[in-house]
Design an enzyme around this catalytic site. Structure first.
Site, short mmCIF file in Angstrom:
data_model
loop_
_atom_site.label_atom_id
_atom_site.label_comp_id
_atom_site.label_asym_id
_atom_site.label_seq_id
_atom_site.Cartn_x
_atom_site.Cartn_y
_atom_site.Cartn_z
N CYS A 186 0.88 -1.17 0.00
CA CYS A 186 0.00 0.00 0.00
C CYS A 186 0.91 1.22 0.00
O CYS A 186 2.13 1.09 -0.04
CB CYS A 186 -0.94 -0.02 1.20
N THR A 187 0.33 2.41 0.07
CA THR A 187 1.13 3.62 -0.13
C THR A 187 2.27 3.74 0.87
O THR A 187 3.42 3.88 0.48
CB THR A 187 0.22 4.87 -0.04
#
Ligand SMILES: [Zn+2]
Ligand SMILES: [Zn+2]
Length: 314
Positions: A186-187
């Site tokens: 994820c980010t």
């Protein structure tokens, strides 16, 4: 001189309301703005202000024993990047909608995926390949974000919000991965702390997660590794690239030509983001999302036309 810090940690907090009051007072006294989320499982925040004040904030926050080992990531910006100071208590640090499933201790989320540094991601892929096994990358973000960038050949679940992950995982769609090596990403890494533990609880046997998420992976390998495209970001830029070499993998909603630029649906109050190329974004009839298009067809006398904006509405 101003700066922003981003941070999170998963650790048991016996009295989240008390932490909230303390953090709110601390930020107000130091003139900081930003967003802080506190839950019985930990804290996640991003605050900005004068560099001296932010340093003081970090020092005082770390003075609280559960937060003493927390990593703070410094970034450009300041208080002016936030509309206000918001400090809230929520049942979960990341809202998957299953607070009772998540167990934390002083080492973080219990039962999460194995943490990999960016270099170790490549080592894992090579090692498994030598054994004749392909590593799968599993996108832990909302599906829309993956339209402009993702790990090559990644699995992208059909998610509009974080809450959709549970139904996706329970649907059986990904059961073929349960005995395969899976790297969640994820980010910034926070979602995968939880997502990887939810996957392991559901029988995914070999789950990994990337330390620092796509951001740290991109800082290490840029566009020379396994990442392809741009990174969706939650500020006014909306997308960012790791280098001038980055590919444009997003496609215009109307004509299919390459673009990485998201625009809000043109109807007032609609927060659907879609990709448009520079030409198509000037054609009003095409820049309405499917839901709003259907609504208009049912009620053509009342168009709800607003402006096409490159903004994210809350
Ligand atoms: Zn187009
Ligand atoms: Zn719409």
């Amino acid at each position: 001189m101003s700066r922003i810090v981003l941070y999170y940690t998963f650790t048991p907090l016996a009295d989240p309301e008390a932490v909230k009051l303390w953090q709110h007072t601390l930020c107000r006294e130091l003139g900081l703005k930003g967003r802080i989320l506190i839950s019985p499982q930990g804290i996640n925040g991003t605050v900005g202000g004068e560099i001296k004040a932010v340093k003081q904030y970090v020092k005082q926050t770390r003075a609280y024993a559960p937060f003493q080992d927390m990593t703070f990531k410094w970034s450009d910006g300041g208080a002016e990047d936030f509309p206000r100071l918001s400090v809230k208590v929520r049942p979960e640090v990341v809202a998957f909608g299953v607070p009772d499933e998540i167990e934390v201790d002083s080492d973080g989320v219990v039962g999460g995926g194995v943490h990999l540094k960016p270099e170790q991601v490549h080592e894992l892929v090579e090692q498994k390949r030598a054994e004749g096994v392909e590593v799968s990358f599993f996108d832990g973000r909302n599906a829309m974000e993956a339209q402009i960038g993702r790990f090559k050949n990644a699995v992208v679940p059909e998610t509009e919000t974080t809450r959709d992950f549970i139904a996706e995982l329970d649907s059986g769609k990904y059961d073929h991965l349960k005995d395969q090596p899976v790297v969640t990403y994820c980010t910034g890494g926070i979602r995968c702390e939880v997502l990887s533990s939810l996957m392991r609880r559901r029988g995914f046997e070999e789950v990994y997660q990337i330390d620092g998420g796509i951001v740290r992976y991109g800082e290490t390998f840029g566009d020379e590794g396994l990442w392809e495209g741009e990174l969706y970001v939650f500020d006014s830029r909306m997308n960012t690239r790791f280098s001038a070499e980055s590919k444009t993998i997003g496609e215009c909603t109307h004509c299919g030509s390459p673009t990485s630029t998201f625009y809000n649906c043109m109807d007032r109050g609609c927060s659907t983001l879609q990709l448009y190329c520079d030409q198509c974004r000037h054609i009003p009839e095409t820049t309405r999302c499917r839901t709003c298009e259907v609504r208009l067809q049912q009620d053509p006398a009342h168009p709800n036309t607003g402006l096409l904006e490159k903004v994210r509405r809350p």
